[in-house]
Design a protein around this motif. Structure first.
Motif, short mmCIF file in Angstrom:
data_model
loop_
_atom_site.label_atom_id
_atom_site.label_comp_id
_atom_site.label_asym_id
_atom_site.label_seq_id
_atom_site.Cartn_x
_atom_site.Cartn_y
_atom_site.Cartn_z
N HIS A 1 19.93 27.68 -7.70
CA HIS A 1 19.20 28.24 -6.42
C HIS A 1 18.77 29.68 -6.64
O HIS A 1 19.81 30.56 -6.72
CB HIS A 1 20.17 27.53 -5.22
CG HIS A 1 20.18 26.31 -5.32
ND1 HIS A 1 21.51 25.71 -5.09
CD2 HIS A 1 19.42 25.19 -5.21
CE1 HIS A 1 21.34 24.26 -5.13
NE2 HIS A 1 20.12 24.07 -5.19
N LYS A 2 17.81 30.14 -6.00
CA LYS A 2 17.07 31.13 -6.03
C LYS A 2 16.49 31.64 -4.57
O LYS A 2 16.47 32.71 -4.15
CB LYS A 2 16.28 31.60 -6.93
CG LYS A 2 16.69 31.62 -8.27
CD LYS A 2 15.75 32.30 -9.38
CE LYS A 2 14.38 31.81 -9.19
NZ LYS A 2 13.35 32.11 -10.31
N TYR A 3 16.16 30.64 -3.88
CA TYR A 3 15.69 31.09 -1.99
C TYR A 3 16.55 30.27 -1.11
O TYR A 3 17.28 29.27 -1.37
CB TYR A 3 14.28 30.21 -2.48
CG TYR A 3 13.52 31.14 -3.44
CD1 TYR A 3 12.79 32.30 -2.69
CD2 TYR A 3 13.38 30.73 -4.59
CE1 TYR A 3 11.89 32.90 -3.94
CE2 TYR A 3 12.41 31.34 -5.52
CZ TYR A 3 11.77 32.46 -5.24
OH TYR A 3 11.02 33.09 -6.16
N ILE A 4 16.36 30.59 -0.03
CA ILE A 4 16.91 29.95 1.00
C ILE A 4 15.62 29.64 2.16
O ILE A 4 14.99 30.27 2.56
CB ILE A 4 18.11 30.67 1.87
CG1 ILE A 4 19.27 30.94 0.96
CG2 ILE A 4 18.31 30.24 3.23
CD1 ILE A 4 20.42 31.72 1.64
N LEU A 5 15.71 28.31 2.45
CA LEU A 5 14.75 27.92 3.57
C LEU A 5 15.13 27.87 5.01
O LEU A 5 16.49 27.05 4.93
CB LEU A 5 14.10 26.44 3.31
CG LEU A 5 13.26 25.89 4.34
CD1 LEU A 5 11.87 26.45 4.48
CD2 LEU A 5 13.08 24.38 4.09
N THR A 6 14.87 28.46 5.74
CA THR A 6 15.70 28.34 7.08
C THR A 6 14.67 27.79 8.31
O THR A 6 13.31 28.18 8.07
CB THR A 6 16.13 29.78 7.78
OG1 THR A 6 14.80 30.64 7.72
CG2 THR A 6 16.91 30.19 6.58
N VAL A 7 15.18 26.75 8.98
CA VAL A 7 14.38 26.27 10.22
C VAL A 7 15.14 26.56 11.53
O VAL A 7 16.27 26.29 11.64
CB VAL A 7 14.04 25.00 9.84
CG1 VAL A 7 13.34 24.35 11.10
CG2 VAL A 7 13.32 24.63 8.86
N THR A 8 14.43 27.31 12.33
CA THR A 8 15.15 28.00 13.49
C THR A 8 14.55 27.29 14.92
O THR A 8 13.28 27.39 14.79
CB THR A 8 15.12 29.41 13.78
OG1 THR A 8 15.68 29.80 12.51
CG2 THR A 8 16.04 29.63 14.96
N ASP A 9 15.36 26.66 15.72
CA ASP A 9 14.73 26.34 16.87
C ASP A 9 14.69 27.38 17.78
O ASP A 9 15.81 27.94 18.20
CB ASP A 9 15.69 25.15 17.54
CG ASP A 9 15.39 24.56 18.91
OD1 ASP A 9 14.07 24.85 19.28
OD2 ASP A 9 15.99 24.10 19.66
N TYR A 10 13.59 27.68 18.37
CA TYR A 10 13.40 28.96 19.41
C TYR A 10 14.24 28.79 20.56
O TYR A 10 14.72 29.65 21.30
CB TYR A 10 11.98 29.17 19.49
CG TYR A 10 11.18 29.91 18.44
CD1 TYR A 10 11.56 30.48 17.60
CD2 TYR A 10 10.10 29.12 18.21
CE1 TYR A 10 10.85 31.44 16.55
CE2 TYR A 10 9.25 29.56 17.10
CZ TYR A 10 9.81 30.74 16.25
OH TYR A 10 8.88 31.20 15.14
N TYR A 11 14.45 27.65 21.24
CA TYR A 11 15.13 27.37 22.41
C TYR A 11 16.62 27.45 22.36
O TYR A 11 17.17 28.17 22.96
CB TYR A 11 14.72 26.15 22.97
CG TYR A 11 15.15 25.96 24.68
CD1 TYR A 11 14.30 26.34 25.68
CD2 TYR A 11 16.07 25.38 24.89
CE1 TYR A 11 14.72 26.17 26.82
CE2 TYR A 11 16.53 25.07 26.15
CZ TYR A 11 15.79 25.65 27.13
OH TYR A 11 16.29 25.52 28.29
N SER A 12 16.96 26.45 21.48
CA SER A 12 18.63 26.44 21.38
C SER A 12 19.21 27.66 20.35
O SER A 12 20.30 27.86 20.52
CB SER A 12 18.99 25.02 20.66
OG SER A 12 18.53 24.81 19.60
N LYS A 13 18.26 28.12 19.39
CA LYS A 13 18.60 29.00 18.39
C LYS A 13 19.57 28.29 17.22
O LYS A 13 20.21 28.86 16.59
CB LYS A 13 19.72 30.07 18.93
CG LYS A 13 19.05 30.75 20.34
CD LYS A 13 17.80 31.39 20.28
CE LYS A 13 17.26 31.65 21.67
NZ LYS A 13 15.91 32.01 21.61
#
Length: 378
Positions: A219-231
């Protein structure tokens, strides 16, 4: 609004009337002159780096137009004239430590005067690489890696009024700074398109961070998905940042939490297009779920900073197996009280009785309006 220090021992960062200028990243010869005069060791500016007007002689400043600008031959020459500026290395954010390349140690006098330090500095500026260039990097020692970055569209570097909240690690961050445009106008223009984020899992932000030290699992990367409302944060390790890999992980996130309205991303336009094509094939949907938007990293300022700190701590403490410890780190983020909401992301997202939406959600406006709109979290 507070400002960062623009140089070592600079006392003008808190003055709102001070003019700031970006580094000439697209003029290597001119950039080299700036860096030699600044006399920092082992530091390279990014698109977030700025210097204030007080480091330029009056002959380099053009005050004839509507706004103050630098002349074409402008070079900063005014810095603290003590031995400390030559001996002291550039301040390092303790949360984002760099790995020193071999042979970096040398005499302070030579480091200030010798031009041989310029190639070393240039090698560390990995911020302008395309995603496909990052894929072609030769494998090496996991502990000797260039500083990771958030992969964004290079066109964002040319956008004026872009938030300079990282400041390129040139000094210890204190607050958020917005670098002014060269053609700034005093007239306040009303914002016509505003999209309000009023519920959890409506609008999400997607980022890819890397390349990181390669783990034993590749593994060389990190994918992040963030909910703007709840964080709420979802973060998964990836061996590659190819669109097919990104899409697969988005599908997994949707399977757990349902469909959002849309997902904002600052990845390059062509990458976003390919991700949407992959999602249409895998989810059997007709709409584009991922929308290119330059505000992806600024609709919520606190959470990206927490993620950056988490990633830096991971690769510092667990260089060869940071992917193993990633889930625990993400859980700790989601179960801590968020400074902006004063609630835990888990409580906001999972304890409000909201049921996941099992089918794609329609919108009442076109994608062009989304790209032109400003997102506000209520």
């Amino acid at each position: 609004m507070g400002r960062y220090q623009c140089a070592y021992n600079c006392d003008h960062s808190s003055n709102s009337d001070v003019k700031f200028f970006k580094f000439p990243l697209y003029n290597p010869r001119k950039l080299k002159k700036w860096l030699i005069n600044m006399k920092w060791k082992d530091w390279a500016p990014t698109r977030f780096s700025v210097l204030c007007i007080n480091h330029f002689e009056e002959q380099y400043i053009d005050r004839t137009g509507k706004s103050v600008t630098l002349r074409e031959d402008a070079v900063p020459t005014i810095f603290l004239a003590t031995d400390n500026t030559q001996k002291k290395k550039a301040p390092i954010n303790p949360r984002r430590k760099r790995h020193k390349p071999p042979g970096a140690k040398g005499s302070e006098k030579d480091s200030a005067q010798s031009t041989t330090t310029t190639p070393t500095t240039a090698k560390q500026g990995v911020h302008n690489k395309e995603p496909n260039q990052a894929e072609q990097e030769p494998p090496g020692d996991a502990k000797k890696s260039d500083k990771w970055r958030i992969i964004v569209d290079e066109g964002l570097m040319m956008i004026e009024s872009f938030p300079h909240f990282f400041h390129g690690d040139y000094c210890v961050p204190q607050n958020i700074q917005w670098a002014p445009d060269l053609d700034v106008s005093t007239e306040k223009k009303p914002v016509e398109n505003v999209i309000e984020v009023t519920e959890p899992w409506q609008w999400l932000g997607l980022d890819v961070r890397g390349p990181l030290p390669q783990t034993l699992n590749g593994h060389k990367y990190i994918l992040t998905v963030t909910d703007y409302y709840s964080k709420w944060v979802e973060a998964v390790p990836m061996q590659s940042c190819l669109p097919s890999h990104v899409a697969k992980n988005i599908v997994d996130v949707i399977a757990h939490f349902g469909y959002p309205l849309r997902i904002l991303s600052r990845l390059p336009h062509d990458i976003v297009h390919k991700i949407n094509r992959e999602l249409k094939d895998q989810l059997k949907v007709t709409m584009a779920l991922v929308v290119y938007h330059q505000q992806t990293g600024t609709a919520d300022l606190t959470t990206p900073q927490l993620i950056d700190r988490m990633v830096s701590d991971l690769i510092e403490e667990h260089a060869t197996d940071w992917d193993v410890y990633l889930p625990a780190k993400v859980v700790s983020l989601c179960f801590k009280e968020q400074s902006t909401t004063k609630e835990r992301p888990f409580s906001v997202l999972c304890c409000k009785g909201l049921k996941p939406v099992q089918s794609p959600r329609g919108l009442n406006y076109a994608y062009s309006k989304i790209r032109e709109s400003v997102f506000v979290v209520r």
